[in-house]
Design a protein around this motif. Structure first.
Motif: not given
Length: 494
Positions: A241, A244, A251, A253, A354, A375
């Motif tokens: 995470r 990125w 992000e 979700t 993600s 991811t």
């Protein structure tokens, strides 16, 4: 140099050697005794001896069997022959008794018409008047004799198989003075008060001027301290995470349960594709609501005839019922599809990622699990191309600690061109696929965005990276939550 505690322990060795007895004699806890014992051993004044003994304990089943064994109950009522139906015990107990009696050669079984008859052997007659080996051992354990070495190994094995006993390892330690230690005792040991901590009171009273300071051995072994940390999988997730986010991505979700529309149809996967079978996908009971009818219509047209593009589509009649089925998402690319559908022209250019759990109906073995982390990433904008895609992937791999990788052309249903990133496995000496990627096909982008704009996309699982980093050979070990493993594994590559 010896501390006051070390000296007290050395004095106690004149007539005591057992660690527990030394603790009682000196008033020191066993932990402190062992710490000083190690120090005395470093100074060659004493030696620590360890003795391993295997002791036997009765289980609840063993406590029951110690009263009367099932085979003894049958043996007591068996004179010459006996009809099995005349044994007034529970069926399970009869089966156990007959099994052990036959195994020991104490009975034989024969059939007379419809009846099963037990017949006592000569050896069985001998044990009618004396104890069975298991009875003798159980009686001795009840009386307090617990050393496994005093009993027949075969009898102990039999009782363990019957879950009547458990064998435990018991380690006892003693501290024995060396010749150098005995000489030190002969010369006499002076016990003087020591300062182990400098406090304001020690300074005010000037005790430090008349008393000695406790010596500290900075090279002495200390016990390992197990610090609190997150599960290593969660450490890896947070690190991915972080990569990125540092590269300017936002992000995405979403829930793990998705409609087949978003999981398959929106990504231009035909409804008769094998991946949509129950052998590959976990379906959930219930039906999903479909999104905006306009979007659904564009996806339907793209599947059937290619819509307003030059594509011919898949050439079948698209079924809305299939699209409403609920599934556990098979990839996090479902979030990329939803994000693209929500974008406006003014939002571009844009970068999203993600990290989430996905599910496939896989046969679980050393290299496959039914659930895994993936991811996903997309970059949306005019002018982004394959060179940009390779740059993002190369940066991600290097930040994940991988330097030996390569790219090669590949095929994926919803990207064109498609690229596979492979990493070199030094153990098997072969290149292994790690990342599937490419540029979304117009058949995916146009129904979602309304026009054909370049969308770079990728979706690697990172279980293999975690396995390589921690030298784990079986993927099932990632989630077995073995406390020893969790304590010993190093922190992720922060």
């Amino acid at each position: 140099m010896l501390s006051l505690q070390d000296k007290k322990l050395l004095q106690a060795l004149e007539d005591t050697t057992g660690i527990q007895e030394l603790s009682e004699k000196t008033g020191l806890p066993e932990v402190a005794i062992m710490r000083s014992a190690l120090n005395l051993q470093d100074h060659e004044l004493a030696t620590i001896h360890e003795h391993t003994q295997y002791v036997i304990e009765l289980t609840k089943e063993g406590e029951t069997l110690s009263h009367t064994l099932p085979e003894r109950k049958v043996l007591d009522i068996l004179e010459d022959t006996l009809d099995m139906s005349e044994i007034s015990l529970e069926r399970s107990e009869v089966n156990i008794a007959i099994g052990w009696l036959k195994r020991k050669g104490l009975i034989t079984i024969c059939r007379e018409g419809d009846r099963l008859m037990l017949q006592i052997t000569e050896q069985g007659n001998q044990f009618k008047s004396k104890k069975l080996p298991e009875e003798e051992v159980l009686q001795k354990i009840v009386q307090g004799e617990t050393s496994a070495d005093t009993f027949s190994k075969d009898v102990v094995k039999n009782l363990k198989s019957r879950k009547a006993i458990r064998v435990k390892e018991k380690v006892t330690r003693e501290l024995v003075p060396t010749p150098k230690g005995l000489q030190k005792l002969k010369e006499g040991i002076e016990l003087t008060e020591e300062i182990s901590q400098v406090t304001p009171e020690v300074i005010r009273s000037q005790q430090w001027m008349s008393l000695g300071f406790k010596p500290f051995n900075i090279k002495a072994d200390v016990r390992d301290i197990v610090y609190g940390k997150r599960h290593f999988i969660n450490q890896a997730i947070e690190y991915v995470r972080k990569i990125w986010l540092e590269m300017g991505f936002k992000e995405m979700t979403g829930p793990i349960v998705s409609s087949a529309f978003w999981n398959f149809d929106a990504l231009f996967q035909p409804q008769d594709h094998p991946a949509r079978d129950m052998q590959d996908t976990f379906f959930v009971s219930g039906k999903a609501d479909l999104p905006d009818p306009g979007l659904v219509g564009r996806v339907k047209a793209m599947h059937e005839n290619g819509g307003d593009t030059e594509s011919s589509g898949w050439g079948y009649s698209w079924d809305q019922t299939e699209a409403r089925k609920l599934v556990l998402r098979t990839h996090t690319t479902v979030l990329s599809a939803k994000t693209l559908a929500a974008l406006k022209k003014s939002d571009l250019p844009a970068k999203f990622f993600s990290v989430g759990k996905c599910f496939r109906n896989e046969k679980v073995d050393w290299s496959h699990l039914a659930e895994f982390y993936q991811t996903d990433g997309i970059v949306v904008g005019e002018g982004v191309n394959l060179r940009h895609l390779l740059g993002y992937l190369a940066r991600f791999l290097r930040k994940m600690g991988i330097s030996n990788f390569r790219f090669r052309p590949a095929y994926f249903p919803y990207t064109e061109p498609s690229v596979e990133a492979e990493v070199y496995n030094p153990y098997t000496k072969e290149w292994v696929e790690l990342i599937g990627s490419g540029i979304f096909r117009p058949e995916v982008v146009i129904p979602l965005l309304g026009e054909d704009i370049s969308v770079l996309a990728w979706g690697p699982g990172f279980g293999r990276i975690i396995m390589d980093y921690y030298t784990i050979k079986d993927i099932r070990e990632l989630y077995k939550n073995d406390l020893k493993q969790l304590k010993e594994l190093k922190l992720w590559m922060w």
